[in-house]
Every structure is written in C-alpha cells, then in structure tokens.
Design an enzyme around this catalytic site. Structure first.
Site, PDB file in Angstrom:
ATOM      1  N   GLU A 103       0.847  -1.141  -0.036  1.00  0.00           N
ATOM      2  CA  GLU A 103       0.077   0.076  -0.080  1.00  0.00           C
ATOM      3  C   GLU A 103       0.947   1.131   0.003  1.00  0.00           C
ATOM      4  OE1 GLU A 103      -2.391  -1.415   3.403  1.00  0.00           O
ATOM      5  OE2 GLU A 103      -4.044  -1.081   2.244  1.00  0.00           O
ATOM      6  N   GLU A 123      -3.780  -9.106   3.816  1.00  0.00           N
ATOM      7  CA  GLU A 123      -4.444  -8.753   5.327  1.00  0.00           C
ATOM      8  C   GLU A 123      -5.446  -9.966   5.336  1.00  0.00           C
ATOM      9  OE1 GLU A 123      -3.327  -6.753   2.834  1.00  0.00           O
ATOM     10  OE2 GLU A 123      -2.636  -5.028   3.876  1.00  0.00           O
TER      11      GLU A 123
END
Ligand SMILES: CCCCCCC[C@H](O)CC(=O)SCCNC(=O)CCNC(=O)[C@H](O)C(C)(C)COP(=O)([O-])OP(=O)([O-])OC[C@H]1O[C@@H](n2cnc3c(N)ncnc32)[C@H](O)[C@@H]1OP(=O)([O-])[O-]
Length: 690
Positions: A103, A123
């Site tokens: 990210e 995640e």
C-alpha cells in the site's frame, strides 16, 4: 525508523529500518513522515526513492502493534501525503512488499522491483482487509477483477506477475535502488497527476459500473469502517495469533535447556526411508522435493514394486505443482536394509507395531555408520524404548508426519529423555526445509496431537450412547469450522487403526468382557462393535456412514448405524435423549482442551502456541479459532473450568473431564492471556505448584 540520505545529484533516498521485515511500526511511520517532509522542503531534491534495509522493502503494518492502541502517525494520511508530493517518488522493492508495504508502494508514483521480490495484500489471512488505501488504489491501477483476486486470496505474487498486471513499472535483476534512482532521475519534471492512483477512475467491467459510482472518499471511509469492525473481531485476533504461533514454534526449547539458538543442526543430503506404505511413500517424496537423495527400502517385494511405480509419479506431480528452487533428489529403491549404510539420517515408517519397530532399530544400529540419526515415524509409540536398543540413544528422535506426508504441513519432532539437542535441531531443521511447521514435543503416549484426540473421540462415542447420531456430532463440529466431523474423519483414516491400539492396550479383544466400564473408567465398546461388523470406514465402503463402495468418498447416513445404535442402547438400558449442538461442542472440545492443559502441565509441549500450531496444521482446527488453547482463552478459562466441572460431576467415571491443575491455577490467578502462559507455567514449575 527511516534513514534519510541525499545521493549525488538530486535524489533523496529514504530507507525503512525495522528488522527483520521493516514493518511499519509507529517509529517507522514517524520516520517516513519526517523524511518525506525533509525531501519536500529541500530545494536541491528533485525526486525521491523509498527502499527498505537488508534486502526487504516492507512486510506491511507491524502486526505486533494490533494488540494495543495505535500510536504514532496513522498510515492512511501518511500514504496520501506521499502521493501528493510534487516530486516523483519511487518505491524500490526488494524482498517483499506485502500488505501495508504494498500500500505504501501504491502511494508512490512509480514502483521498481527486483525480479525475486514478492508482492501481495495478505491482510485477509490475518482477518483484515487492506486498510491503508490498498482496496481503493489497487483496483484503480489494475482493474477490479485482478485486484479482487489479490485482495480476497491474499496470495503473494512474483515481480514478473506484478509487472504483467501493471502494478510495477520496471523489474530488474540488478541493484534495485540504483535502478530506481536512475528511473526517477529520468522522469523528474514529468507531470505526476496520472501517477496519483487515488485520483484515477476505477477501470471495471461495464456490468458493475453502476455499483461503483461511489467516489474515492466514500471508498476510503468504507475501508476504514470495515477495518475497524474486523480489527475488533475475534477471528482477526485468532488469525494474527496463528501467524505468530507458527513462528514461535520454530524457536523451540526443551526442558533440558537446549534450544534452537544453542543447538547446532546437521545439514542432511542423503537419507533413507524404511517401509513404503502410504506414509513411507509420502516421506520419500517430501525428502526428495527438498533436494535430498533418498534410499527407499521395502522388504516386501510386491509393496516395493508398487512403490517404485507410484513414488516417481507422485514426485513428478508434486514437483510440477511447486516451482522448485532445487531439482529433486535422486530416489533409489531397495529391498535390502544393508543399503542404508551410507546415509546420514534414516526415517523408519514401518507398520505401527512396537516389536517390528524394535527389530528394525536393532538392525539399523548395526548397519548404519556411527553418527547416523535414526528417526521413527511412529504416531504415538515410546521413542525411548526404540532408542534403548541402539548404540547411540542420543541420535534417536521421532519424526511424526501426517498423511499425506508430502502435503500435510505438520511435523511433530519427538524428543525422548536421551535425544541429543543436535538430533532435535537436525530433525526440526529438516522439517523446515521440507516446508513443514515442525513442533518439538515430549515423548508420551500419542505425543501431543493424538494424546488430545483421545478424549475428543471418547466424548463423541459417549454422545452416541446417550442419544446423538454420527451426523449430529459431525454437523456440530463442522459448523464450528472443522473441515470434517469426528466420525467422517475416522471413516477416512480407517476405524481399524484405533481398534488395533485398543486391542494392544487390553481394552478390547477376545477374553475382554463387553462392559461399559473398563480398566476402572467409562468405556464405549461402540467403535469396536462397528469394526467387528466388518465396517472399517471408507476403505470397506461402510463405517459410521455408508459410501458408494470401497474407497468411496461421499458419506451418506446409513440406516444400519441407526438400528445398531438403538439396539445397543436397548441392550445397555440407555434412554436416548436429545442433545443440543452446544453440548456436543462443549463435551468434545473442552475434553480436548483439558488434555492440552495436562500436556502443558507435564511439559510435553513448551507452550500453548505449540499445541495450537499442531491442531491448526495437523488436525484441521479452524485457523480463525486460533487453536484449542487460544480458543479456551477466547471462551474464558473460568467458563471452560465451570463446564468441565459440570460435565465431570455428571460423568465422574470419565477422568478426561476432570479439570487439569494448570487450568485451575490459571483461573485462580485471574485467567491471564494465552501469550503469558508459557512464562506462568515455568514460574509455577520452579515453585513446584504444578
Ligand atoms: C485504522 C488502522 C489502519 C491500519 C492499516 C492496516 C494496514 C494494512 O493493510 C494491514 C497490514 O499490513 S497487515 C500485515 C500484512 N503483512 C503480512 O501479512 C506479511 C506477514 N509476513 C510474512 O508473510 C512473512 O513474515 C514474510 C514473507 C514477510 C517473511 O517470511 P520469512 O522470511 O519466512 O520470515 P518469518 O519467519 O515469516 O518472519 C520473520 C520475522 O518477522 C516477523 N514479521 C513478519 N511480518 C511481520 C509484520 N508484518 N509485523 C510484525 N512482524 C512481522 C515475524 O513474526 C518473524 O519474527 P521473529 O520474532 O523473528 O519470529
């Protein structure tokens, strides 16, 4: 931390520093905020490169921080600020860019990676979602379909795949920081608007246009709300615990004080496997896949002929499925035990019979050269007894694989009182090389996994006596998250395995009276009677269920079983009652958990993480429940104790329901979190409380 340096010319280099994977801890985030500001303010800087130290870009948010309140600068505005910088910022990705690491890279204007780097948004495997803009920026970069695939599977992808998908701008085999510096120098001064991913529209298939009319801001808000919900969910905590417990078990320690950091392992390049039944074959393949040369020995000619056909095919299939870094080791087949004389390690995988295993070990110790490690794949027999017939008992350990051995992740490495630290270290390291989660366990009947299984199976049988059906028991367990309930699982593994063990223990067989109390405790003869009826599970086409035929896979309810259970209850004067799924779960799971506490108390496992890793990787315990010991903590130790007391009161002839001393002690000190039990147990032991 993040280090700032000005490279000759006009490039600022920001290096993330948080070993081992440069996770985005509060200090790293603060470092990034400060250094980006510095680069922004320095008029001599025209472009910026962000990299990570020690060959790793970034492993994501620091998972250790999830347990407490978030301190330091938040990730989302930090990444937004990088994206807004008006000088080109490139991520130089080496090693990994995972989760928050990717990210962060998506917030940069350019991404250059080394060809060996791995990227991904894992995640979901921690019960979360990409919460630092990943769910918004990635679809805008590579489209909804490809982004959804990465986000929902959490898979790690190679740099080559990432380049193809459009995540990367360049892939190199050379020094990635040098390449990134050269890259940003080249693009300095070019407009950056099209590189700010959060501002771009989301390319998506025409049919979902209407679904995606929400603006970026809305998406980010949604991401935050969902993440907050997930953060507070028990499942996320369990998955994060499972991540750490998998790593904790690698740092093994024995009651003697020997441990992973003070014991040297030998590197094995030549091994032998004795016995080429199902387990032996899988072990040969697992070793060969690691690049180890294997001598595969089977004294029965027919079995040897079958194995020498089957094993190469299994190896080829498996090697094709994984892209192997090293070519598989050479396998040679033999019917002669003398042929193992030159290997460094032997794994015995003959039939589970002590006298046969003793015979093999006596033979091995005479033919192998001194110093050869002798291991047994026994699933519960006494390692010390095997060691006793060898010339070097210190070189004997258990290596308990799970079927199929080349696929299943778990390996129990069993140390006896005489096993040397070197032998344990070597078996643990060999397991790791084979890609297994290796857990060091003490030498007791059934070791850890099978020892805990016993009270679980026992309760399931008692529940049938009291009125449940196999389906009801299985459904409750499958609803909890097990891939298979206990009866379906028993049918799959073969009902004769336990039958043989019970016969050896003198619990059943000719001359044993068919009562419901044996050896001073409640006993259910139900599984013995099913076997006596010739129903051994899937392999005979009949067991607790019926199948299409021998070897059939689809379990169907069998009227025979229902009639049999009714007749059994009538014979013993038992009145069937309706049993709720809650009781099924409590009786099966709490009995299993209670045995886990006994195991910790007996020092047969070093900590709760060891037990939990064994159950998650070897017994199908649902990962989102962390493992039996973690689950006990989630339910509340007080509650587990109270329910065990209740069930033990109702069934005083079932010793497995008697709450363990350790459980009582933990409740007495206020039920501390699972992560602190190891230390508590060690202290209690020093003060002789256990
Ligand atoms: C509103 C709030 C906003 C929040 C925003 C959320 C942001 C984001 O979306 C969430 C995430 O990034 S979630 C994260 C997403 N990222 C992931 O899920 C990646 C998880 N990590 C991995 O998959 C593997 O560790 C690697 C492939 C990185 C390395 O594999 P390898 O080379 O076989 O090595 P190894 O043996 O595996 O690990 C070595 C050591 O590093 C340790 N450690 C590792 N990552 C850590 C981390 N993130 N943290 C801490 N520690 C981490 C590991 O415990 C071990 O420690 P030990 O004390 O030495 O035992």
């Amino acid at each position: 931390m993040a280090m700032y340096s000005r490279l000759p010319g006009s490039v600022a280099l920001i290096t993330l520093q948080n070993p081992p994977v440069n996770a985005l801890s509060a200090a790293v985030r603060q470092g990034i905020v400060d250094t980006v500001q510095r680069a922004l303010k320095d008029p001599k800087v025209t472009s910026v490169v962000i990299c990570g130290q020690n060959g790793k870009f970034c492993g994501g948010a620091d998972i250790r921080e999830f347990a407490g309140p978030m301190l330091g600068p938040p990730l989302v505005p930090m990444i937004h600020a990088i994206e807004a910088v008006d000088k080109p910022v490139a991520a130089a990705i080496e090693g990994v860019a995972l989760g928050g690491g990717l990210e962060l890279a998506l917030g940069c204007h350019y991404r250059i990676a080394h060809s060996k780097a791995l990227l991904g948004l894992p995640e979901v495997t921690l019960g979360l979602l990409p919460g630092a803009g990943g769910s918004q920026r990635l679809p805008r970069l590579i489209g909804l379909t490809a982004a959804l695939d990465l986000i929902t599977t959490g898979r790690h992808i190679s740099a080559a795949e990432a380049l193809k998908l459009g995540i990367l701008d360049q892939v190199t085999d050379n020094n990635v920081v040098d390449q990134a510096v050269e890259f940003v120098r080249r693009v300095a001064g070019q407009p950056l608007d099209s590189r700010r991913l959060s501002t771009l529209p989301c390319p998506c298939p025409p049919d979902v246009d209407s679904l995606l009319d929400k603006a970026m801001v809305k998406g980010m808000e949604k991401e935050r709300d969902l993440l907050t919900t997930l953060f507070n969910s028990g499942q996320a905590r369990a998955l994060q615990y499972a991540f750490f417990s998998q790593r904790v078990v690698g740092k093994w320690s024995l009651p003697s004080g020997a441990s992973w950091d003070n014991s040297a392992a030998r590197t094995i390049s030549k091994a032998a496997v004795i016995g080429l039944g199902t387990m032996g074959r899988g072990i040969v393949v697992a070793l060969a896949l690691t690049g180890i040369s294997v001598v595969a020995v089977e004294t029965q000619e027919k079995q040897l002929a079958e194995a020498s056909q089957a094993v190469p095919a299994m190896l080829q299939r498996e090697a094709g499925r994984r892209s192997l870094a090293t070519p598989p080791g050479v396998i040679s087949f033999s019917s002669n035990l003398q042929d193992v004389s030159e290997v460094e390690l032997v794994i015995e995988a003959v039939f589970e019979d002590m006298s046969l295993k003793l015979q093999v070990f006596r033979h091995l110790t005479s033919v192998c050269r001194p110093g050869t490690l002798l291991c047994s794949n026994t699933s519960g027999l006494d390692i010390d007894q095997l060691a006793a017939v060898t010339q070097s008992p210190g070189l004997v350990v258990g290596m308990h694989f799970f079927a199929p051995a080349h696929v299943m992740k778990l390996l129990e490495v069993v140390y006896g009182p005489r096993s040397s630290p070197e032998a344990v270290a070597t078996a643990m390291q060999l397991g790791k090389r084979m890609g297994k989660v290796s857990v060091a366990v003490g030498n007791c009947p059934g070791f850890v996994g099978n020892r805990m299984l016993k009270p679980y199976l026992e309760q399931a049988n008692f529940l049938l006596e009291e009125g449940a059906t196999p389906q009801q028991v299985d459904e409750a367990l499958e609803e909890f998250g097990f891939p298979m309930g206990v009866f379906r699982m028993s049918d799959l593994s073969g009902l004769d395995v336990g039958w043989r063990i019970r016969k050896e223990a003198g619990l059943t067989g000719p001359g044993v009276e068919s009562t419901r109390t044996r050896q001073g405790r409640r006993y259910s003869p139900l599984p013995d009677q099913v076997c006596e009826a010739g129903r051994l599970g899937q392999k005979t086409g009949r067991g607790w269920y019926q199948y299409d035929g021998p070897g059939g896979r689809v379990a169907r309810s069998d009227p025979w079983v229902h009639i049999f259970l009714e007749a059994y209850r009538a014979e013993h004067g038992l009145v069937a009652r309706s049993i709720a799924p809650e009781e099924i779960l409590e009786r099966c799971l709490y009995a299993l958990i209670n045995e886990g506490f006994n195991i910790l108390q007996d020092a047969m496992a070093a900590g709760p993480e060891d037990i939990d890793a064994i159950y998650v990787f070897g017994y199908g315990w649902p990962r989102h429940h962390g493992g039996p010991m973690f689950h006990a903590g989630q339910v509340g130790l007080g509650r587990i104790l109270e329910r065990l007391q209740h069930h033990h009161h109702n069934h005083p002839d079932v010793p497995h329901l008697k709450p363990s001393t350790l459980l009582r002690r933990l409740v007495a000190v206020g039920s501390p979190p699972v992560q602190t039990w190891r230390e508590f147990i060690n202290k209690e032991r020093v003060h002789s409380q256990l």
